[in-house]
Design an enzyme around this catalytic site. Structure first.
Site, PDB file in Angstrom:
ATOM      1  N   GLY A  11      11.021  -5.906 -23.894  1.00  0.00           N
ATOM      2  CA  GLY A  11      10.960  -4.586 -23.276  1.00  0.00           C
ATOM      3  C   GLY A  11       9.953  -4.534 -22.145  1.00  0.00           C
ATOM      4  O   GLY A  11       9.357  -3.502 -21.876  1.00  0.00           O
ATOM      5  N   VAL A  16       5.780   1.124 -21.674  1.00  0.00           N
ATOM      6  CA  VAL A  16       4.689   0.445 -22.379  1.00  0.00           C
ATOM      7  C   VAL A  16       4.717  -1.055 -22.108  1.00  0.00           C
ATOM      8  O   VAL A  16       3.674  -1.672 -21.871  1.00  0.00           O
ATOM      9  CB  VAL A  16       4.762   0.718 -23.888  1.00  0.00           C
ATOM     10  CG1 VAL A  16       3.681  -0.073 -24.625  1.00  0.00           C
ATOM     11  CG2 VAL A  16       4.617   2.208 -24.183  1.00  0.00           C
ATOM     12  N   GLY A  17       5.904  -1.639 -22.120  1.00  0.00           N
ATOM     13  CA  GLY A  17       6.003  -3.081 -21.892  1.00  0.00           C
ATOM     14  C   GLY A  17       5.424  -3.510 -20.569  1.00  0.00           C
ATOM     15  O   GLY A  17       4.721  -4.524 -20.476  1.00  0.00           O
ATOM     16  N   TYR A 137      16.157   8.501 -34.460  1.00  0.00           N
ATOM     17  CA  TYR A 137      15.238   7.523 -33.868  1.00  0.00           C
ATOM     18  C   TYR A 137      14.136   7.161 -34.860  1.00  0.00           C
ATOM     19  O   TYR A 137      13.806   5.977 -35.036  1.00  0.00           O
ATOM     20  CB  TYR A 137      14.638   8.109 -32.593  1.00  0.00           C
ATOM     21  CG  TYR A 137      13.544   7.269 -31.965  1.00  0.00           C
ATOM     22  CD1 TYR A 137      13.850   6.177 -31.167  1.00  0.00           C
ATOM     23  CD2 TYR A 137      12.199   7.578 -32.175  1.00  0.00           C
ATOM     24  CE1 TYR A 137      12.848   5.396 -30.594  1.00  0.00           C
ATOM     25  CE2 TYR A 137      11.191   6.815 -31.605  1.00  0.00           C
ATOM     26  CZ  TYR A 137      11.516   5.731 -30.813  1.00  0.00           C
ATOM     27  OH  TYR A 137      10.520   4.973 -30.251  1.00  0.00           O
ATOM     28  N   PRO A 164       0.971   4.754 -31.484  1.00  0.00           N
ATOM     29  CA  PRO A 164       0.307   5.531 -30.435  1.00  0.00           C
ATOM     30  C   PRO A 164       0.681   7.011 -30.465  1.00  0.00           C
ATOM     31  O   PRO A 164       1.770   7.387 -30.894  1.00  0.00           O
ATOM     32  CB  PRO A 164       0.822   4.874 -29.147  1.00  0.00           C
ATOM     33  CG  PRO A 164       2.173   4.351 -29.528  1.00  0.00           C
ATOM     34  CD  PRO A 164       2.042   3.897 -30.958  1.00  0.00           C
ATOM     35  N   THR A 165      -0.246   7.820 -29.988  1.00  0.00           N
ATOM     36  CA  THR A 165       0.003   9.242 -29.812  1.00  0.00           C
ATOM     37  C   THR A 165       0.810   9.453 -28.532  1.00  0.00           C
ATOM     38  O   THR A 165       1.323   8.491 -27.953  1.00  0.00           O
ATOM     39  CB  THR A 165      -1.336  10.009 -29.769  1.00  0.00           C
ATOM     40  OG1 THR A 165      -1.082  11.413 -29.793  1.00  0.00           O
ATOM     41  CG2 THR A 165      -2.144   9.641 -28.538  1.00  0.00           C
ATOM     42  N   LEU A 167       2.004   9.668 -24.839  1.00  0.00           N
ATOM     43  CA  LEU A 167       1.591   8.823 -23.725  1.00  0.00           C
ATOM     44  C   LEU A 167       1.859   9.482 -22.381  1.00  0.00           C
ATOM     45  O   LEU A 167       2.751  10.308 -22.245  1.00  0.00           O
ATOM     46  CB  LEU A 167       2.350   7.494 -23.775  1.00  0.00           C
ATOM     47  CG  LEU A 167       2.159   6.643 -25.032  1.00  0.00           C
ATOM     48  CD1 LEU A 167       3.103   5.461 -25.002  1.00  0.00           C
ATOM     49  CD2 LEU A 167       0.722   6.193 -25.167  1.00  0.00           C
ATOM     50  N   ARG A 189       6.214  22.045 -12.939  1.00  0.00           N
ATOM     51  CA  ARG A 189       6.124  23.484 -12.698  1.00  0.00           C
ATOM     52  C   ARG A 189       4.995  23.830 -11.714  1.00  0.00           C
ATOM     53  O   ARG A 189       5.178  24.622 -10.792  1.00  0.00           O
ATOM     54  CB  ARG A 189       5.903  24.227 -14.017  1.00  0.00           C
ATOM     55  CG  ARG A 189       7.136  24.267 -14.899  1.00  0.00           C
ATOM     56  CD  ARG A 189       6.822  24.866 -16.260  1.00  0.00           C
ATOM     57  NE  ARG A 189       7.989  24.861 -17.119  1.00  0.00           N
ATOM     58  CZ  ARG A 189       8.851  25.862 -17.228  1.00  0.00           C
ATOM     59  NH1 ARG A 189       8.662  26.957 -16.520  1.00  0.00           N
ATOM     60  NH2 ARG A 189       9.885  25.783 -18.036  1.00  0.00           N
TER      61      ARG A 189
END
Length: 314
Positions: A11, A16-17, A137, A164-165, A167, A189
């Protein structure tokens, strides 16, 4: 994990990858195995097995996944479950078959129960019902976590899982802003309101709802840290430990974008629950996030101003 090690980033073209690849190259790692989707379909077991037998990677970062928001989970649940189960099975099993030294599997804070106590500790996984909007998922990714743990138990492998939280950050090269739906929507916005000089910006949600945001480059740093120093089968959270309310986040982005109008909040019953992870475990190992939210948001918006047409790519 020394500089000469052969490292496969599954990935590597993703959000992230690609950040992990940058971090590895900054460390001086040059023997990276990077295969685009056009050359390697991770859902195809034969292709994955051939790659592992040919390249013989020593370390694997499994960041590849079929991702999607609530709409994808609702409209294409079979795709999400099937593709993620296939990707995870193929990479994890090929790692075992070719004696990979260590593998890091990327989970997510969204896998925790919908009503988990905040901040969410690692042992909260599977202690309650999942968020319905992400269930297909989440079930697939939890299966990946359990597969890693099962291989560790039966085959004495070294497979770890980072959780992870939310991102945010930039996806290089030139692919635009990537962030949680909340953060990306706020940038969109306020940027539009600033350009059009609108009198107010309407934000959907409770102003006191809390979130946590981690810069993707900090996550990449944490992944390398864990690959070097973490050996436990149990999952481990990665975050900042800093809560921010929707109101505080909106005010930060308002200031960064230079918007001069008013902010109007429209709360509703389906507002997203607070999602904060407990990071005592990774902090106890000696790691903590380095990029402050204000710094990260400013760098993101500076990029947006240089690449305005790509603002909505996330």
């Amino acid at each position: 994990m020394n500089r000469d090690a052969k490292i496969f980033v599954a990935g590597h073209g993703g959000f992230v990858g690609s950040a992990i690849v940058r971090a590895l190259r900054q460390r001086g790692c040059s023997r990276l195995i990077l295969k685009p989707k056009s050359e390697l379909d991770l859902r195809d077991a034969l292709q994955v097995q051939y790659l592992f037998r040919k390249e013989q990677p020593e370390y694997v970062f499994l960041t590849a996944a079929h991702v999607g928001g609530s709409e994808a989970n609702r409209e294409r649940p079979a795709d999400l479950i099937r593709d993620n189960l296939m990707i995870q099975h193929n990479v994890i099993d090929a790692s075992y078959q070719t004696s990979v030294k260590k593998l890091l599997f990327l989970g997510s804070a969204c896998l925790y129960p919908k009503h988990a106590t905040q901040p969410m500790k690692e042992h909260a996984l599977l202690t309650g019902a999942l968020e319905e909007a992400n269930e297909p998922y989440s079930i697939a990714k939890i299966a990946g976590i359990k597969m890693c743990q099962a291989y560790n138990k039966q085959y004495q492998t070294r497979y770890i899982t980072a959780m992870p939280t939310k991102l945010y950050g930039l996806h290089h090269p030139n692919d635009g802003l990537h962030a949680s739906n909340t953060l990306a929507a706020l940038f969109q916005r306020f940027h539009e309101a600033t350009q059009r000089k609108l009198p107010h910006v309407e934000i959907l949600g409770s102003r006191e709802s809390k979130s946590e945001f981690l810069h993707v480059d900090d996550l990449a740093d944490a992944c390398l840290f864990l690959m070097d120093r973490y050996e436990d089968s149990e999952i481990i959270n990665v975050g900042t430990g800093i809560e921010v309310t929707l109101r505080e986040l909106a005010e930060k982005i308002k200031a960064i974008t230079g918007y001069l109008g008013e902010i109007v909040y429209t709360a509703h019953a389906e507002a997203e629950a607070d999602r904060i992870v407990d990071i005592a475990k990774i902090n106890g190992l000696g790691w903590q996030a380095d990029i402050k939210l204000d710094e990260g948001l400013r760098s993101v918006y500076a990029w947006v101003l240089r690449n305005e047409s790509l603002l909505t790519k996330h």
